[in-house]
Scaffold this active site. Structure first.
Site, PDB file in Angstrom:
ATOM      1  N   GLY A  11       0.842  -1.211   0.000  1.00  0.00           N
ATOM      2  CA  GLY A  11       0.000   0.000   0.000  1.00  0.00           C
ATOM      3  C   GLY A  11       0.867   1.247   0.000  1.00  0.00           C
ATOM      4  CG  ASP A 128      -1.572  -0.470   8.484  1.00  0.00           C
ATOM      5  OD1 ASP A 128      -2.382   0.445   8.250  1.00  0.00           O
ATOM      6  OD2 ASP A 128      -1.491  -1.494   7.784  1.00  0.00           O
ATOM      7  CG  MET A 170      -7.653   2.186   6.317  1.00  0.00           C
ATOM      8  SD  MET A 170      -6.632   2.475   4.855  1.00  0.00           S
ATOM      9  CE  MET A 170      -7.747   1.976   3.554  1.00  0.00           C
ATOM     10  NE  ARG A 172      -3.856  -5.633   5.860  1.00  0.00           N
ATOM     11  CZ  ARG A 172      -3.226  -5.446   4.720  1.00  0.00           C
ATOM     12  NH1 ARG A 172      -1.934  -5.240   4.706  1.00  0.00           N
ATOM     13  NH2 ARG A 172      -3.888  -5.458   3.583  1.00  0.00           N
ATOM     14  CD  GLN A 275      -7.779   6.230   7.720  1.00  0.00           C
ATOM     15  OE1 GLN A 275      -7.481   5.915   8.854  1.00  0.00           O
ATOM     16  NE2 GLN A 275      -8.608   5.505   6.985  1.00  0.00           N
TER      17      GLN A 275
HETATM   18  O1  F6P Z   1      -1.544  -1.491   5.112  1.00  0.00           O
HETATM   19  C1  F6P Z   1      -2.083  -0.274   4.744  1.00  0.00           C
HETATM   20  C2  F6P Z   1      -3.552  -0.380   4.508  1.00  0.00           C
HETATM   21  O2  F6P Z   1      -4.040   0.895   4.165  1.00  0.00           O
HETATM   22  C3  F6P Z   1      -4.355  -0.972   5.659  1.00  0.00           C
HETATM   23  O3  F6P Z   1      -4.577  -0.056   6.706  1.00  0.00           O
HETATM   24  C4  F6P Z   1      -5.608  -1.411   4.921  1.00  0.00           C
HETATM   25  O4  F6P Z   1      -6.260  -2.473   5.600  1.00  0.00           O
HETATM   26  C5  F6P Z   1      -5.083  -1.869   3.603  1.00  0.00           C
HETATM   27  O5  F6P Z   1      -3.826  -1.242   3.425  1.00  0.00           O
HETATM   28  C6  F6P Z   1      -5.971  -1.525   2.432  1.00  0.00           C
HETATM   29  O6  F6P Z   1      -5.424  -2.064   1.292  1.00  0.00           O
HETATM   30  P1  F6P Z   1      -5.872  -1.735  -0.214  1.00  0.00           P
HETATM   31  O7  F6P Z   1      -5.328  -0.376  -0.548  1.00  0.00           O
HETATM   32  O8  F6P Z   1      -5.247  -2.812  -1.003  1.00  0.00           O
HETATM   33  O9  F6P Z   1      -7.369  -1.733  -0.218  1.00  0.00           O
END
Ligand code: F6P
Length: 343
Positions: A11, A128, A170, A172, A275
């Site tokens: 990400g 995160d 967010m 995780r 975010q």
């Molecule tokens: O790890 C960063 C993060 O933004 C997490 O907080 C979130 O769960 C995930 O990536 C979202 O991922 P994507 O951008 O693949 O939807």
């Protein structure tokens, strides 16, 4: 001229461009040529690269995202992926690789080192803040500031309408963004993945506020939080190449329960990818810059298999493994401070 490759994986987050800029600037000062690998490990599988010179990184310090692009590609999940990575690493004539990423990108780095691409240096990134081995990752501070500003805005509308607003953030499986943005934004309840949600307790805190004349409340909930008797709320069952589900939806479930049990009108705001966007905070620009400069120093000193890290206010190096073996979850002493302001 010796060559360093750099890639950004997983990400995106604010602060990646300051790292790239710092690697290029420091690298050139030290006599290296810098090769940008596009879209994380995907670029190394496909040999999709760009030469980075001083002009290509000019003006990128305040820009969010990554000029190299990113992806959640796992070379170990692609047919022939490892062989392609090895072949292209050799073809490009790289002397070292700087891998900028979170748990997944750094996890691949650890495996690649064992599989023969030994000259890797890691740089920890994620909004995160869940990587062990470093006090902070860049991207986190900007995400917390963004969430805090949103909470500030939601406060005024919650107050005018005498409502509860549940703010889903967010993070995780770690509650860092929830706790820090919640403390900074003056949340009345903060719910994190580290502690199962006790809905009776949440309702009694909200009622306590009402009884003392506070007819609105802000409840911050981390996307990975779950009810005591429940399971993770997910948006999509399908796993990505690193085995992650897409989290999201706990805010909605929580709002329904609050309204049902307490009888207060409740709304939800899911902050989502906001975010991850925007210009990096000063803290993240500086941390990213310090990490980038240190990463080149590690390459120069042949300290491979290491990751740059922040300990106190010092930039140090630690084994890359130390970041990926155990996730760094919220420190409970910190959560106790947040709890002083609940209800
Ligand atoms: O790890 C960063 C993060 O933004 C997490 O907080 C979130 O769960 C995930 O990536 C979202 O991922 P994507 O951008 O693949 O939807």
């Amino acid at each position: 001229m010796k060559k360093i490759g750099i890639l950004t994986g997983g990400g995106d987050c604010p602060g990646l461009n300051p790292v790239i800029r710092a690697v290029v600037r420091k690298g050139y000062n030290e006599g290296y040529e810098i090769i940008g690998i596009k879209n994380g490990w995907k670029g190394l599988i496909e040999n999709d690269v760009v030469k980075l010179d001083l002009i290509s990184v000019s003006g990128i310090l305040p820009r969010g995202g990554t000029i190299l692009g990113t992806s959640r590609t796992n070379p170990y999940k692609k047919e022939g992926g490892l062989e392609k990575v090895k072949e292209n690493y050799k073809k490009l004539g790289l002397d070292a690789l700087i891998a900028v990423g979170g748990e997944d990108t750094l996890g691949v780095s650890v495996k690649l080192i064992k599989d023969g691409i030994t000259n890797i240096v890691g740089v920890p990134k994620t909004i995160d803040n869940d990587l062990s081995g470093t006090d902070y990752t860049f991207g986190f501070d900007t995400a917390v500031n963004t969430a805090m500003e949103c909470i500030d805005k939601l406060h005024t509308t919650a107050e005018s309408h005498h409502r509860i607003i549940v703010v889903e953030v967010m993070g995780r499986h770690a509650g860092w963004i929830a706790v820090e943005s919640g403390i900074a934004g003056g949340a009345d309840v903060i719910l994190v993945p580290e502690i199962p949600i006790d809905i009776d307790e949440v309702c009694s805190l909200l009622k306590k506020r009402y009884e003392r004349g506070k007819t609105f409340s802000i409840v911050v909930v981390a996307e990975g939080a779950q009810f005591k008797e429940g399971t993770l709320v997910i948006q999509e069952q399908k796993l990505d190449e690193f085995g992650h589900v897409r989290l999201g939806g706990i805010g909605e479930r929580l709002a329904v329960e609050i309204e049902k049990r307490c009888g207060y009108e409740t709304r939800v705001s899911v902050l989502g990818h906001i975010q991850r966007g925007g210009t990096p905070s000063a803290f993240d620009r500086i941390l990213g810059t310090r990490f980038g400069v240190k990463a080149v120093e590690l390459v120069k000193n042949k300290k491979f298999g290491k990751m740059v890290a922040l300990t106190g206010n010092k930039i140090v190096d630690v084994p890359i493994e130390s970041a990926v073996t155990v996730a760094k979850t919220v420190d409970m002493d910190f959560y106790e401070i947040a709890k002083v302001f609940f209800g």
